[in-house]
Write a protein that holds these residues in place. Structure first.
Motif, short mmCIF file in Angstrom:
data_model
loop_
_atom_site.label_atom_id
_atom_site.label_comp_id
_atom_site.label_asym_id
_atom_site.label_seq_id
_atom_site.Cartn_x
_atom_site.Cartn_y
_atom_site.Cartn_z
N ILE A 123 26.75 34.26 5.55
CA ILE A 123 26.42 35.65 5.90
C ILE A 123 26.56 36.55 4.67
N ASP A 124 27.66 36.38 3.94
CA ASP A 124 27.91 37.20 2.75
C ASP A 124 26.85 36.94 1.67
N LYS A 125 26.54 35.66 1.43
CA LYS A 125 25.59 35.30 0.38
C LYS A 125 24.18 35.79 0.69
N VAL A 126 23.74 35.61 1.95
CA VAL A 126 22.39 36.04 2.32
C VAL A 126 22.29 37.56 2.28
N THR A 127 23.34 38.25 2.71
CA THR A 127 23.33 39.72 2.66
C THR A 127 23.17 40.21 1.23
N ILE B 220 19.49 39.47 0.00
CA ILE B 220 18.50 40.42 0.53
C ILE B 220 18.73 41.81 -0.08
N SER B 221 20.00 42.17 -0.26
CA SER B 221 20.33 43.46 -0.86
C SER B 221 19.79 43.54 -2.28
N LYS B 222 19.93 42.44 -3.04
CA LYS B 222 19.44 42.41 -4.42
C LYS B 222 17.91 42.46 -4.45
N GLU C 261 13.54 38.68 7.96
CA GLU C 261 13.76 37.78 6.83
C GLU C 261 15.24 37.43 6.69
N TYR C 262 16.09 38.42 6.93
CA TYR C 262 17.54 38.22 6.85
C TYR C 262 17.99 37.14 7.84
N ILE C 263 17.54 37.25 9.08
CA ILE C 263 17.90 36.27 10.11
C ILE C 263 17.36 34.90 9.77
#
Length: 338
Positions: A207-211, A214-216, A262-264
């Motif tokens: 969860i932390d890595k994907v967030t 996507i944030s980047k 995309e996040y999911i």
């Protein structure tokens, strides 16, 4: 109760590949008070470890599963089956020299009323101890480097398998080693032969890595998105002791449906397919009570997550030149910390 551990029998086999053969015990460990306490503490810690993974046996031919069935039918075969496990493990270690040497402690124990077989691989730690050398002129005390120290009862076990002799459910902690040129989990892939679920720690890392990914990609590594994620998760844990991926996506990326989708999808591709994730209280406390940021000028700030978006405590102000000012408010005293 998993914490109600009762040791029935235990044995220690020495798996030191520098010797080229396993030193298998012919007798069980004498279960004195200190030894029982040592084993019970380690097994209790394993049950509570956030890196613990649930697993299931696979394959029509599975030696460890057969061994567990044999022990289930006749507990008197404990020494026979644990020696077989020791030989299997040592033979694999000899072929893959990256795997750490250690002592294999096998335990037949009960957690509550449920019988288990525990395999604790206590990898050797290097440390220093004193050595007394008796010379003609008297005793000479010196310091020597000792390479086969076991982890204390206050330290974590690197590798462990707990197998229910009632349900065949497996719980394991494992390390990846280089096998045939690739980092692999040899315990689940080659010895136990089982499929594994993600550990609690792995789920939160995804969860932390994907967030952050996507944030980047869409928000130029906006720290606000990561802080908001932590706050959403923290609030969800306080209410329900679980987090929901769809709720995180909605709260953090609320204005962009495409980014939410995309996040999911990225989280699911990383192997996390559960809609609701139960998070142990200890892990929630460690991961989601504080937030740490670092500026490009080298300043680090670690603040309680409850202060995020509380402008009476900390404020992030965007300046006309594009820089950010951080204002920490209502401080009564500053303490120097080393």
């Amino acid at each position: 109760m998993e914490n109600d551990i009762h040791i029935k029998t235990a044995v220690l086999h020495i798996l030191d590949t520098s010797v080229n053969f396993p030193v298998l015990s012919d007798k069980e460990i004498e279960l004195s008070g200190e030894t029982v306490e040592f084993l019970e503490k380690h097994i209790s810690k394993i049950f509570e470890d956030t890196n613990l993974k649930k697993a299931q046996f696979i394959g029509e031919v599975n030696t460890i599963k057969d061994i567990c069935n044999a022990l289930k039918e006749d507990s008197g075969r404990f020494m026979e089956v644990t020696r077989a496990i020791g030989v299997m493990t040592f033979d694999f270690m000899l072929k893959n020299i990256d795997i750490s040497s250690g002592d294999l402690i096998c335990c037949h124990f009960h957690a509550g009323n449920e019988p288990y077989l525990a395999l604790l691989k206590l990898n050797y730690k290097t440390g220093f101890t004193h050595y007394v050398n008796q010379m003609e002129e008297g005793a000479v005390n010196s310091i020597i480097r000792y390479k086969t120290l076991l982890p204390s009862d206050g330290q974590k076990v690197d590798e462990a398998v707990l197998i229910s002799l009632e349900t065949d459910e497996i719980k394991l902690i494992e390390k990846a080693y280089e096998i045939n040129g690739t980092k692999e989990f040899y315990m689940s892939n080659y010895l136990i032969k089982c499929t594994t679920d993600l550990s609690d720690n792995q789920k939160l890392k995804i969860i932390d890595k994907v967030t952050q990914k996507i944030s980047k990609k869409y928000y130029d590594e906006d720290f606000d998105k990561v802080a908001k994620l932590k706050k959403v998760v923290s609030e969800g844990l306080e209410e329900k002791s679980e987090i929901r991926v769809d709720e995180i996506a909605q709260e953090v990326f609320d204005t962009n449906l495409a980014v939410r989708e995309e996040y999911i999808q990225e989280i699911q591709k990383a192997g996390l397919i559960e809609e609701a994730i139960k998070v142990p209280e200890k892990l929630a406390e460690k991961k989601f009570k504080t937030h740490k940021i670092k500026t490009d000028t080298g300043i680090e700030i670690n603040f309680p997550l409850s202060y995020y978006d509380n402008r009476d405590m900390i404020e992030f102000a965007n300046n006309p030149d594009g820089s950010i000012s951080i204002i920490i408010k209502n401080v009564g005293k500053i303490i120097n910390k080393r």
